[in-house]
Design a protein around this motif. Sequence first.
Motif, PDB file in Angstrom:
ATOM      1  N   ARG A 119    -103.539  -2.168  46.862  1.00 16.03           N
ATOM      2  CA  ARG A 119    -104.458  -1.069  46.518  1.00 16.03           C
ATOM      3  C   ARG A 119    -105.919  -1.496  46.581  1.00 16.03           C
ATOM      4  O   ARG A 119    -106.799  -0.745  46.201  1.00 16.03           O
ATOM      5  CB  ARG A 119    -104.162  -0.535  45.118  1.00 16.03           C
ATOM      6  CG  ARG A 119    -102.828   0.161  44.997  1.00 16.03           C
ATOM      7  CD  ARG A 119    -102.653   0.755  43.615  1.00 16.03           C
ATOM      8  NE  ARG A 119    -102.594  -0.299  42.604  1.00 16.03           N
ATOM      9  CZ  ARG A 119    -103.110  -0.212  41.387  1.00 16.03           C
ATOM     10  NH1 ARG A 119    -103.748   0.867  41.014  1.00 16.03           N
ATOM     11  NH2 ARG A 119    -103.000  -1.210  40.538  1.00 16.03           N
ATOM     12  N   GLY A 120    -106.193  -2.704  47.023  1.00 13.56           N
ATOM     13  CA  GLY A 120    -107.567  -3.212  47.007  1.00 13.56           C
ATOM     14  C   GLY A 120    -107.864  -3.853  45.668  1.00 13.56           C
ATOM     15  O   GLY A 120    -106.986  -4.016  44.823  1.00 13.56           O
ATOM     16  N   TRP A 121    -109.110  -4.224  45.479  1.00 16.42           N
ATOM     17  CA  TRP A 121    -109.513  -4.829  44.209  1.00 16.42           C
ATOM     18  C   TRP A 121    -109.498  -3.770  43.112  1.00 16.42           C
ATOM     19  O   TRP A 121    -109.951  -2.648  43.322  1.00 16.42           O
ATOM     20  CB  TRP A 121    -110.905  -5.413  44.317  1.00 16.42           C
ATOM     21  CG  TRP A 121    -110.921  -6.737  44.987  1.00 16.42           C
ATOM     22  CD1 TRP A 121    -110.978  -6.973  46.325  1.00 16.42           C
ATOM     23  CD2 TRP A 121    -110.851  -8.006  44.343  1.00 16.42           C
ATOM     24  NE1 TRP A 121    -110.949  -8.328  46.565  1.00 16.42           N
ATOM     25  CE2 TRP A 121    -110.879  -8.986  45.357  1.00 16.42           C
ATOM     26  CE3 TRP A 121    -110.773  -8.417  43.018  1.00 16.42           C
ATOM     27  CZ2 TRP A 121    -110.827 -10.338  45.081  1.00 16.42           C
ATOM     28  CZ3 TRP A 121    -110.731  -9.767  42.741  1.00 16.42           C
ATOM     29  CH2 TRP A 121    -110.746 -10.714  43.768  1.00 16.42           C
ATOM     30  N   VAL A 122    -108.966  -4.130  41.944  1.00 14.01           N
ATOM     31  CA  VAL A 122    -108.935  -3.234  40.788  1.00 14.01           C
ATOM     32  C   VAL A 122    -109.599  -3.958  39.623  1.00 14.01           C
ATOM     33  O   VAL A 122    -109.286  -5.112  39.346  1.00 14.01           O
ATOM     34  CB  VAL A 122    -107.481  -2.844  40.425  1.00 14.01           C
ATOM     35  CG1 VAL A 122    -107.438  -2.040  39.143  1.00 14.01           C
ATOM     36  CG2 VAL A 122    -106.835  -2.085  41.562  1.00 14.01           C
ATOM     37  N   SER A 123    -110.518  -3.262  38.966  1.00 14.70           N
ATOM     38  CA  SER A 123    -111.231  -3.834  37.819  1.00 14.70           C
ATOM     39  C   SER A 123    -111.282  -2.810  36.704  1.00 14.70           C
ATOM     40  O   SER A 123    -111.346  -1.613  36.952  1.00 14.70           O
ATOM     41  CB  SER A 123    -112.665  -4.206  38.210  1.00 14.70           C
ATOM     42  OG  SER A 123    -112.664  -5.141  39.246  1.00 14.70           O
ATOM     43  N   ASP A 124    -111.284  -3.303  35.466  1.00 16.41           N
ATOM     44  CA  ASP A 124    -111.396  -2.393  34.326  1.00 16.41           C
ATOM     45  C   ASP A 124    -112.836  -1.945  34.111  1.00 16.41           C
ATOM     46  O   ASP A 124    -113.073  -0.847  33.629  1.00 16.41           O
ATOM     47  CB  ASP A 124    -110.861  -3.058  33.055  1.00 16.41           C
ATOM     48  CG  ASP A 124    -109.344  -3.109  33.032  1.00 16.41           C
ATOM     49  OD1 ASP A 124    -108.703  -2.548  33.938  1.00 16.41           O
ATOM     50  OD2 ASP A 124    -108.792  -3.719  32.101  1.00 16.41           O
ATOM     51  N   ILE A 125    -113.794  -2.799  34.421  1.00 15.73           N
ATOM     52  CA  ILE A 125    -115.205  -2.447  34.285  1.00 15.73           C
ATOM     53  C   ILE A 125    -115.939  -2.938  35.520  1.00 15.73           C
ATOM     54  O   ILE A 125    -115.746  -4.070  35.961  1.00 15.73           O
ATOM     55  CB  ILE A 125    -115.840  -3.081  33.028  1.00 15.73           C
ATOM     56  CG1 ILE A 125    -115.252  -2.459  31.761  1.00 15.73           C
ATOM     57  CG2 ILE A 125    -117.359  -2.923  33.032  1.00 15.73           C
ATOM     58  CD1 ILE A 125    -115.763  -3.073  30.478  1.00 15.73           C
ATOM     59  N   ALA A 126    -116.797  -2.092  36.068  1.00 15.31           N
ATOM     60  CA  ALA A 126    -117.667  -2.470  37.183  1.00 15.31           C
ATOM     61  C   ALA A 126    -119.067  -1.962  36.871  1.00 15.31           C
ATOM     62  O   ALA A 126    -119.235  -0.802  36.493  1.00 15.31           O
ATOM     63  CB  ALA A 126    -117.160  -1.881  38.489  1.00 15.31           C
TER      64      ALA A 126
END
Length: 93
Positions: free
Chosen positions: A46-53
């Motif tokens: 799914r690509g890069w996943v982050s909780d906060i950007a």
Amino acid sequence: AAVEGAYLNCPDNPCSGDRHVLVIDNSTCQLYETWRSFPPNVTAGRGWVSDIAVKFDLSSNALRPLGFTSSDAAGLPVAPGLVQFEEVITRGF
């Protein structure tokens, strides 16, 4: 490149740590920081996943809006507090 907080020989999902990713775009003076970041091999493509950007404009001294967080949860950027390799080698900091 390794994600900060990732541990060797440990499946990514259960391993804890802050998992910060910091990117500085020198051409636009923008700093991008993420927290709890997982690469595509962990997110099933799914690509890069982050909780906060978050994005910081390094050419400005403007304050962020009240209540905004950052990848360190204090609302401050992480990158300016880091010592760079060149600083240690050439300046002896």
